[in-house]
Design a protein around this motif. Structure first.
Motif, PDB file in Angstrom:
ATOM      1  N   ALA A 148       0.824  -1.209   0.000  1.00 31.76           N
ATOM      2  CA  ALA A 148       0.000   0.000   0.000  1.00 31.76           C
ATOM      3  C   ALA A 148       0.856   1.255   0.000  1.00 31.76           C
ATOM      4  CB  ALA A 148      -0.936  -0.016   1.212  1.00 31.76           C
ATOM      5  N   ARG A 149       1.951   1.251   0.740  1.00 34.88           N
ATOM      6  CA  ARG A 149       2.843   2.426   0.777  1.00 34.88           C
ATOM      7  C   ARG A 149       3.460   2.693  -0.601  1.00 34.88           C
ATOM      8  NH1 ARG A 149       6.710   2.204   5.915  1.00 34.88           N
ATOM      9  NH2 ARG A 149       7.530   3.912   4.686  1.00 34.88           N
ATOM     10  N   SER A 150       3.784   1.632  -1.324  1.00 29.37           N
ATOM     11  CA  SER A 150       4.342   1.785  -2.671  1.00 29.37           C
ATOM     12  C   SER A 150       3.317   2.398  -3.617  1.00 29.37           C
ATOM     13  CB  SER A 150       4.797   0.431  -3.216  1.00 29.37           C
ATOM     14  OG  SER A 150       5.824  -0.101  -2.432  1.00 29.37           O
ATOM     15  N   ILE A 151       2.081   1.963  -3.498  1.00 28.04           N
ATOM     16  CA  ILE A 151       1.025   2.483  -4.370  1.00 28.04           C
ATOM     17  C   ILE A 151       0.736   3.948  -4.033  1.00 28.04           C
ATOM     18  CG2 ILE A 151      -1.404   2.236  -5.014  1.00 28.04           C
ATOM     19  CD1 ILE A 151      -0.898  -0.845  -4.552  1.00 28.04           C
ATOM     20  N   LYS A 152       0.758   4.287  -2.757  1.00 30.70           N
ATOM     21  CA  LYS A 152       0.550   5.679  -2.360  1.00 30.70           C
ATOM     22  C   LYS A 152       1.665   6.556  -2.935  1.00 30.70           C
ATOM     23  CE  LYS A 152      -0.005   8.819   1.530  1.00 30.70           C
ATOM     24  NZ  LYS A 152      -0.101   8.961   2.990  1.00 30.70           N
ATOM     25  N   ALA A 153       2.892   6.070  -2.913  1.00 33.69           N
ATOM     26  CA  ALA A 153       4.011   6.835  -3.470  1.00 33.69           C
ATOM     27  C   ALA A 153       3.831   7.056  -4.970  1.00 33.69           C
ATOM     28  CB  ALA A 153       5.333   6.118  -3.187  1.00 33.69           C
ATOM     29  N   LEU A 154       3.364   6.030  -5.674  1.00 29.29           N
ATOM     30  CA  LEU A 154       3.086   6.177  -7.105  1.00 29.29           C
ATOM     31  C   LEU A 154       2.016   7.234  -7.340  1.00 29.29           C
ATOM     32  CD1 LEU A 154       2.994   2.454  -8.271  1.00 29.29           C
ATOM     33  CD2 LEU A 154       4.641   4.192  -8.960  1.00 29.29           C
ATOM     34  N   ALA A 155       0.978   7.210  -6.515  1.00 30.81           N
ATOM     35  CA  ALA A 155      -0.109   8.186  -6.658  1.00 30.81           C
ATOM     36  C   ALA A 155       0.405   9.599  -6.436  1.00 30.81           C
ATOM     37  CB  ALA A 155      -1.229   7.862  -5.677  1.00 30.81           C
ATOM     38  N   GLN A 156       1.213   9.779  -5.416  1.00 36.62           N
ATOM     39  CA  GLN A 156       1.761  11.108  -5.152  1.00 36.62           C
ATOM     40  C   GLN A 156       2.656  11.573  -6.290  1.00 36.62           C
ATOM     41  OE1 GLN A 156       3.639  11.141  -1.297  1.00 36.62           O
ATOM     42  NE2 GLN A 156       1.685  11.424  -0.247  1.00 36.62           N
ATOM     43  N   LYS A 157       3.427  10.663  -6.832  1.00 36.70           N
ATOM     44  CA  LYS A 157       4.312  11.010  -7.945  1.00 36.70           C
ATOM     45  C   LYS A 157       3.520  11.508  -9.145  1.00 36.70           C
ATOM     46  CE  LYS A 157       7.762   9.215 -11.022  1.00 36.70           C
ATOM     47  NZ  LYS A 157       8.529   8.118 -11.483  1.00 36.70           N
ATOM     48  N   HIS A 158       2.334  10.939  -9.364  1.00 33.00           N
ATOM     49  CA  HIS A 158       1.526  11.292 -10.524  1.00 33.00           C
ATOM     50  C   HIS A 158       0.426  12.301 -10.193  1.00 33.00           C
ATOM     51  CE1 HIS A 158       3.587   8.524 -13.134  1.00 33.00           C
ATOM     52  NE2 HIS A 158       3.467   7.586 -12.222  1.00 33.00           N
ATOM     53  N   GLY A 159       0.438  12.847  -8.983  1.00 32.73           N
ATOM     54  CA  GLY A 159      -0.501  13.898  -8.619  1.00 32.73           C
ATOM     55  C   GLY A 159      -1.917  13.435  -8.348  1.00 32.73           C
ATOM     56  N   VAL A 160      -2.080  12.194  -7.913  1.00 33.23           N
ATOM     57  CA  VAL A 160      -3.411  11.671  -7.594  1.00 33.23           C
ATOM     58  C   VAL A 160      -3.658  11.924  -6.113  1.00 33.23           C
ATOM     59  CG1 VAL A 160      -4.869   9.614  -7.521  1.00 33.23           C
ATOM     60  CG2 VAL A 160      -3.233   9.919  -9.381  1.00 33.23           C
ATOM     61  N   SER A 161      -4.675  12.720  -5.804  1.00 34.95           N
ATOM     62  CA  SER A 161      -4.907  13.105  -4.413  1.00 34.95           C
ATOM     63  C   SER A 161      -5.586  11.996  -3.614  1.00 34.95           C
ATOM     64  CB  SER A 161      -5.731  14.387  -4.349  1.00 34.95           C
ATOM     65  OG  SER A 161      -6.935  14.221  -5.065  1.00 34.95           O
ATOM     66  N   ASP A 162      -6.662  11.418  -4.106  1.00 35.95           N
ATOM     67  CA  ASP A 162      -7.360  10.351  -3.383  1.00 35.95           C
ATOM     68  C   ASP A 162      -6.949   9.001  -3.968  1.00 35.95           C
ATOM     69  OD1 ASP A 162      -8.988   8.791  -1.833  1.00 35.95           O
ATOM     70  OD2 ASP A 162     -10.858   9.449  -2.749  1.00 35.95           O
ATOM     71  N   TRP A 163      -5.773   8.565  -3.596  1.00 34.57           N
ATOM     72  CA  TRP A 163      -5.213   7.354  -4.190  1.00 34.57           C
ATOM     73  C   TRP A 163      -5.999   6.102  -3.806  1.00 34.57           C
ATOM     74  CZ3 TRP A 163      -3.100   3.297  -1.414  1.00 34.57           C
ATOM     75  CH2 TRP A 163      -2.911   3.523  -0.043  1.00 34.57           C
ATOM     76  N   THR A 164      -6.647   6.100  -2.654  1.00 44.06           N
ATOM     77  CA  THR A 164      -7.382   4.895  -2.253  1.00 44.06           C
ATOM     78  C   THR A 164      -8.602   4.670  -3.140  1.00 44.06           C
ATOM     79  OG1 THR A 164      -8.618   6.115  -0.561  1.00 44.06           O
ATOM     80  CG2 THR A 164      -6.607   4.977   0.148  1.00 44.06           C
ATOM     81  N   ALA A 165      -9.085   5.714  -3.808  1.00 40.72           N
ATOM     82  CA  ALA A 165     -10.203   5.546  -4.744  1.00 40.72           C
ATOM     83  C   ALA A 165      -9.766   4.779  -5.989  1.00 40.72           C
ATOM     84  CB  ALA A 165     -10.764   6.905  -5.154  1.00 40.72           C
TER      85      ALA A 165
END
Length: 174
Positions: free
Chosen positions: A90-107
């Protein structure tokens, strides 16, 4: 003058040092580093191959996002009972989301996908402004239904514990 080419991994640099040792500049090259210095008259094919491998390795390294700590709220929204779903994942996926500017990554989180598969999902979601990804196969509705059921179940379990300890509001909730 030597030609310096930096590699993403020292193992790749060492392989070029071993396979093309007669073209490695003995003055400028340092075998402790990831940059290989070739002599100026090294064959073009060797330099082209080294640059191609360097570019590929460095691009892959840049694409890695690492890991970002999860908040308590994010931990609550993720179903860790699914196979392969754990905190580092989950931490890896959150980092990917932040890198690509996705605010609500859990969605956009899908426990059936690997971290690499999430890379594309987050890239597309970031281009779309972080909105919900287009999922014509109905997986989004299914994911929302599962999340709602999980939230209901967890709410009832939480309220049950509080009710047993004498909280009248929790008993009323049940």
């Amino acid at each position: 003058m030597s030609i310096g080419i930096e590699f993403a991994e020292k193992a790749t640099a060492d392989r070029f040092r071993e396979n093309g040792d007669e073209y490695v500049c003995p003055v400028d090259d340092d075998a402790r580093m990831r940059t290989v210095h070739f002599v100026s008259d090294a064959p073009d094919h060797l330099i082209e191959q080294a640059r191609a491998e360097s570019d590929e390795g460095l691009a892959l390294r840049e694409d890695e996002a690492g890991q970002v700590p999860l908040t308590d709220a994010e931990r609550d929204r993720i179903d860790f009972s699914k196979d392969g779903v754990n905190v580092p994942y989950a931490r890896s996926i959150k980092a990917l989301a932040q890198k690509h500017g996705v605010s609500d990554w859990t969605a956009h989180f899908d426990p059936s996908l690997t971290v690499d598969e999430h890379r594309q999902v987050m890239r597309e979601s970031g281009r779309e402004g972080g909105g919900a990804p287009c999922e014509p196969d109905g997986r989004d509705a299914e994911r929302q239904a599962n999340a709602a059921a999980r939230e209901q179940k967890e709410g009832c379990n939480h309220a049950h514990d509080h009710c047993e300890h004498g909280d009248p509001d929790a008993c009323e909730y049940l």
